[in-house]
Structure formats: structure tokens, C-alpha cells
Scaffold this active site. Structure first.
Site, mmCIF file in Angstrom:
data_model
loop_
_atom_site.group_PDB
_atom_site.id
_atom_site.type_symbol
_atom_site.label_atom_id
_atom_site.label_comp_id
_atom_site.label_asym_id
_atom_site.label_seq_id
_atom_site.Cartn_x
_atom_site.Cartn_y
_atom_site.Cartn_z
ATOM 1 N N SER A 1 0.795 -1.228 0.000
ATOM 2 C CA SER A 1 0.000 0.000 0.000
ATOM 3 C C SER A 1 0.824 1.273 0.000
ATOM 4 O O SER A 1 0.250 2.370 -0.073
ATOM 5 C CB SER A 1 -0.951 0.008 1.201
ATOM 6 O OG SER A 1 -2.060 -0.828 0.960
ATOM 7 N N LYS B 1 0.048 3.809 -2.576
ATOM 8 C CA LYS B 1 -0.920 4.899 -2.444
ATOM 9 C C LYS B 1 -0.260 6.269 -2.334
ATOM 10 O O LYS B 1 -0.958 7.285 -2.454
ATOM 11 C CB LYS B 1 -1.841 4.632 -1.257
ATOM 12 C CG LYS B 1 -2.707 3.380 -1.420
ATOM 13 C CD LYS B 1 -3.633 3.174 -0.233
ATOM 14 C CE LYS B 1 -4.539 1.971 -0.417
ATOM 15 N NZ LYS B 1 -3.879 0.686 -0.139
ATOM 16 N N SER C 1 -5.805 3.276 4.808
ATOM 17 C CA SER C 1 -5.187 2.579 3.685
ATOM 18 C C SER C 1 -6.215 1.826 2.857
ATOM 19 O O SER C 1 -6.003 0.682 2.446
ATOM 20 C CB SER C 1 -4.096 1.613 4.167
ATOM 21 O OG SER C 1 -3.303 1.168 3.087
#
Length: 388
Positions: free
Chosen positions: A59, A62, A119
Site C-alpha cells: 500500500s 498509495k 489505507s
């Protein structure tokens, strides 16, 4: 030849901004196989270990998703108050999520909070579709931005960071995109500092509260932490793009493939503590007033000058010397002079080492004196002498 130019500039950028220059007596203790510590303001790499090995980044992906979101806001393509409708595709994302339902609506700002704090994969894909029309089109933009930032060891296959073929990055590239996001969009820290916040799910069944809890435990375990983004999957293990600020120093740490969450946090703290201990920032706002410079052959006899900006230098040598400033300026100038012309420079020295300079520029324009100007000046002088 034209195709080689972008590659040349990327290589030049990396050469100028990624040299490891910290000359401390010891290295930070880290357990993750790939780590990097960067000064955010200058892009200087302070410490690196296996920083270009390509690995899954989970993640931490991101960071790029958020960068494109904030760029779209700056370009007025979207706004924080816009309403985003969640698609079936976005709602079906696995992994970390905030359980958005198909056809549910949320504002762009709420989606940003879901991405940063929790997240959320579903919110990331919903925003990708909202900005670019589809996740696939958004991923193309992610890869184009990575290329523009000279992220040579990165390729994205999705907008959220789920493990996928061809989805990878490295510690260096994570630091590069983290710097781009935080330096150019400091408002991101308004969101990364949030530990817990409630949002409201708006669905056909009604409104329900949902609590977002930060995945970044570093915020509670390190006093100087300011962000940024965690990531973990079975393939990527535990990754982190972390930011911290202390004594006018802003640092970025990238950690990849740590064995567990505690290990990545320990690595980040070790990198930050080492960086803050071994680096010192020297600044000069250059607010002092500079003397005018005589001008010959112009409609005015003197020129006002000013600094082009402030000065900042990051020392990594452990020097105890103070910063000194000297000037390289002409005794006089000959017209014409245009506003913004470089007249000279201020030179900064640390000990016996020159560490940088700031240009000194003309604050005004002074045209060359013409015959008509000369006659007019003589007439005015004669008039003034009669009045006296």
C-alpha cells in the site's frame, strides 16, 4: 537523439540528488533489506542500503495515488467537495478497506481520509476511476508520473498496492515520490497526522458511522513523526514511507520488506534518529538591505539590488563552524540594466569550504540615458537652481 534527452536528464537528476554524502562515524541500525533516508528539502540521500532492488511495495503504492489526487485538485480537475460514486469494481477490492458499497457516495476529502488513515483499497480505486475514468487509465498516469520523476525501478499495475505481476518499486523511488507529494502538497500532513476519525457511510440502507484508525503506528511511537504511508502483503512483507520533522530538518525514510510491523517502525526510528543527530541545517533568509550600486550612462545614477531568495544548506560533516557570507559585486554598472538581471552573488562558506551561493539581482530597470533625457535633466537642474 530526442529520445535520449529525457534519459539524460533523469540520469543527471539522480546524479545530483542521490549521492550519499553523510559522513557520520557510524551507520544506523536497520534490519530490513532495503532502506533509504533522504533530506526532503534538498533531495539529498543521507543513507541507503540496497536502495534500487525492485520489490513489491504493497500500500505504499498509495503515495503515488495520493500525489495524482492532489495534482488533480491543484489543476482544478476535481475539488475536495466533489461527490464520488463508488463502482462495483471499487467496492469489490480486497485487502485493507473501509467497506464502501457499490453506488455509495462520498466526498473527495472523505476518500482521501480513507486512503491516508485506513489505507483503503476501495477508496483508492474509486478515486482512480473518478479522476481518469477507469483504474487502468489511472495506472497509466501513475507510470507516466513515475517516469517523469526518474523512478527507474518502479512499475505500477494497480492503484492500491495489492500484489500483482509487474507491480514493484524500490526504496529510492519510494523516497522520490514521497518527496514530490510532501514538498509540493504539504496539505497531505493535515491528513497523515490524524490518528482516528469517524466517517459516515451513505448507502441505500441509510447512514451509518464507521471509524477510521491509522495504520501508521509510528505516529504514536515517535515524537517527530509526521506521516506518511504503510503497506504490507504476504509478498511485500512490511513496508513504510515515513516522514519526520525536527529542528528545521525534514526527513523521509523508505523501508521495504521488513519482517514485521515492529521491525519497520524500529528501522524508521533508527534512520530518523541517526539523521537528526548527524545533520545540521544552515539558513539565511537574506533579509538584510543591500547598498545601491552606482550606474553610469543611465537615467538614474544608482541601482537598488536584492537577493533572489533565501539560502539553505544541509551539512552532513558534523562541522561546528558558523556560516559566513561574503559578496561578489561590481563597484559600478553601465546602463541599461533590466529588472531581474543578475548583478552578483552572495557566497556562503562553512569553515574554509564554500558551500553555496545566492544570486543578487536588480530590483528595478534603468534605461540608457538618451540625448533627450540629458536635455530634460539639464532643464530640471536649471529650474531648480533658479528656485533655490
Amino acid at each position: 537523439m530526442k529520445k535520449l534527452l529525457p534519459l539524460f536528464f533523469c540520469l543527471l537528476f539522480l546524479f545530483l540528488n542521490t549521492a550519499v554524502i553523510c559522513a557520520a562515524e557510524s551507520e544506523p541500525e536497520t534490519s530490513a533489506p532495503s532502506v533509504l533516508l533522504m533530506d526532503a528539502d534538498t533531495g539529498t540521500i543521507l543513507y541507503a542500503k540496497d536502495e534500487t532492488t525492485e520489490r513489491p511495495l504493497a500500500s505504499v503504492t498509495k503515495v503515488m495515488t495520493l500525489l495524482l489526487i492532489f495534482e488533480a485538485i491543484d489543476a482544478q480537475q476535481i475539488s475536495l467537495d466533489d461527490t464520488v460514486t463508488v463502482s462495483e469494481h471499487a467496492a469489490g477490492m480486497g485487502g485493507s478497506q473501509v467497506y464502501l458499497e457499490a453506488n455509495e457516495t462520498q466526498t473527495v476529502e472523505t476518500m482521501i481520509k480513507c486512503i491516508v488513515i485506513a489505507s483503503a483499497n476501495d477508496a483508492s480505486v474509486a478515486m482512480a476511476e473518478y479522476i481518469s475514468g477507469s483504474e487502468e487509465a489511472f495506472v497509466e498516469e501513475m507510470n507516466a508520473k513515475a517516469a517523469a520523476l526518474c523512478m527507474e525501478h518502479t512499475h505500477f499495475s494497480n492503484a492500491c498496492g495489492l500484489d500483482a505481476d509487474g507491480h514493484y518499486s524500490c526504496a529510492l523511488d519510494i523516497a522520490l515520490m514521497s518527496r514530490e507529494l510532501t514538498v509540493n502538497h504539504p496539505e497531505i500532513f493535515d491528513y497523515t497526522s490524524i490518528w482516528m476519525e469517524d466517517i459516515t457511510h451513505h448507502t441505500a440502507q441509510g447512514d451509518t458511522l464507521f471509524t477510521l484508525s491509522s495504520t501508521n503506528k509510528l505516529l504514536r511511537q515517535y515524537a517527530y513523526a509526521t506521516g506518511l504511508k504503510t503497506g504490507s502483503t504476504s509478498l511485500a512483507k512490511f513496508c513504510l514511507a515515513a516522514t519526520a520533522a525536527k529542528d528545521d530538518i525534514n526527513l523521509i525514510a523508505a523501508i521495504m520488506a521488513a519482517e514485521d510491523s515492529a521491525a519497520r517502525i524500529a528501522d524508521a526510528i533508527s534512520l530518523f534518529e541517526w539523521g537528526f543527530a548527524n545533520c545540521r541545517v544552515y539558513t539565511d533568509e537574506n533579509t538584510d538591505i543591500l547598498d545601491d550600486i552606482p550606474v553610469t550612462g543611465g537615467v538614474d545614477k544608482s541601482l537598488s539590488i536584492e537577493y533572489s531568495g533565501s539560502f539553505r544548506y544541509l551539512d552532513t560533516t558534523g562541522s561546528k563552524d558558523e556560516l559566513t557570507k561574503t559578496f561578489s559585486l561590481p563597484e559600478s554598472l553601465e546602463a541599461p540594466v533590466s529588472e531581474g538581471d543578475v548583478i552578483g552573488k552572495a557566497i556562503y562558506t562553512l569553515g574554509e569550504t564554500e558551500v553555496g551561493e545566492t544570486e543578487i539581482i536588480a530590483s528595478e530597470s534603468i534605461p540608457e540615458l538618451t540625448l533627450r533625457d540629458a536635455v530634460t535633466q539639464l532643464f530640471r537642474l536649471a529650474l531648480l537652481s533658479k528656485q533655490a
